[in-house]
Design an enzyme around this catalytic site. Structure first.
Site, mmCIF file in Angstrom:
data_model
loop_
_atom_site.group_PDB
_atom_site.id
_atom_site.type_symbol
_atom_site.label_atom_id
_atom_site.label_comp_id
_atom_site.label_asym_id
_atom_site.label_seq_id
_atom_site.Cartn_x
_atom_site.Cartn_y
_atom_site.Cartn_z
ATOM 1 N N ASP A 102 0.843 -1.199 0.000
ATOM 2 C CA ASP A 102 0.000 0.000 0.000
ATOM 3 C C ASP A 102 0.879 1.251 0.000
ATOM 4 O OD1 ASP A 102 -2.212 -1.632 0.178
ATOM 5 O OD2 ASP A 102 -2.349 -1.471 2.370
HETATM 6 N N1 URA Z 1 -1.343 -6.007 3.575
HETATM 7 C C1 URA Z 1 -1.798 -4.749 3.683
HETATM 8 O O1 URA Z 1 -2.825 -4.528 4.278
HETATM 9 N N2 URA Z 1 -1.093 -3.779 3.107
HETATM 10 C C2 URA Z 1 0.072 -3.964 2.464
HETATM 11 O O2 URA Z 1 0.683 -3.015 1.985
HETATM 12 C C3 URA Z 1 0.547 -5.279 2.363
HETATM 13 C C4 URA Z 1 -0.183 -6.291 2.927
#
Ligand code: URA
Length: 243
Positions: A102
């Protein structure tokens, strides 16, 4: 392969620039000037451009310490993307992130232009485990570890069993999963009633983030590390980190 193909795979020059340079005598193959872009060369040929040796390679494999604030993509209309952080020497390889983090997540991101390898890293069927370190808005409890070890119904899909390790500060946890659905770690934590405040990926398969990499820096993965990644098994978590 053709000499101009060899050089366009291995350097940042365009095919057109290379053709001109070859015709001008700026390129040697095995010690002799070659003026024909169509000349056939092997992958192990000793090629120089303007006196500098050029090693052939088609694929590159990079580990990046992704900073928060960057999108795991090669382009985006608005936000900065991780490929903007690449050193100049890697820009022409057209690498892409093998698995997304993310925008606000930091840590280990693999970038490659090898689609088959990228697929091996991300396909849930390959069971390449990933480890994340998360800080939560409230302490985790031992019942939460049990919940992570069961299939978890997240509404639109059932997450396969993962693992949760609670640190001495119980609002800090390690999460291990072998899938990578959108926001999966955050959603699994939400399911046990906790909000993820910060998230960092620490390991993919047997490879941990090289802590000598500053935020936004990257380095090439070694052949041994590529093997450890596709084997998929995480290294043992330091005992002191566990409850
Ligand atoms: N899970 C998440 O919620 N965010 C990420 O960036 C990676 C795995």
């Amino acid at each position: 392969m053709r000499l101009d193909k060899f050089l366009s795979d291995a350097t940042a020059y365009s095919r057109k620039e290379l053709k001109t340079m070859i015709r001008r005598g700026q390129v040697t193959v095995n010690g002799s000037v070659v003026r024909g872009p169509e000349q056939q060369v092997g992958e192990d040929a000793a090629v120089t451009v303007n006196g500098t040796e050029v090693r052939y390679r088609k694929f590159v494999y990079l580990m990046m310490n992704k900073p928060a604030g960057f999108i795991s993509a090669t382009e985006d209309g608005n936000a900065p993307v991780v490929t903007e952080l690449l050193p100049e020497e890697y820009k022409h390889f057209n690498v892409f992130p093998a698995g997304r983090l993310d925008k606000d997540t930091q840590g280990l991101l693999i970038l490659t232009n090898d689609g088959a390898f990228g697929h091996q890293v991300t396909s849930p069927r390959r069971q390449v485990w990933k480890r994340y370190f998360a800080t939560l808005d409230r302490p985790a409890e031992s019942a939460d570890c049990a919940a992570f070890e069961q299939p978890m119904d997240l509404g639109d899909f059932i997450a396969a069993p993962g693992r949760l390790y609670i640190c001495r500060n119980a609002a800090e946890v390690y999460v291990e999963i072998a899938e990578g659905k959108f926001h999966q770690v955050k959603r699994m934590c939400e399911k046990i009633g906790k909000k993820v405040v910060t998230l960092k990926r620490c390991a993919i398969g047997g490879v941990v983030l090289d802590e000598s990499l500053g935020s936004g820096e990257c380095r090439e993965l070694t052949p041994a590390e590529l093997e450890l990644i596709v084997q998929g098994t995480l290294p043992e978590l330091a005992v002191t980190a566990k409850v």
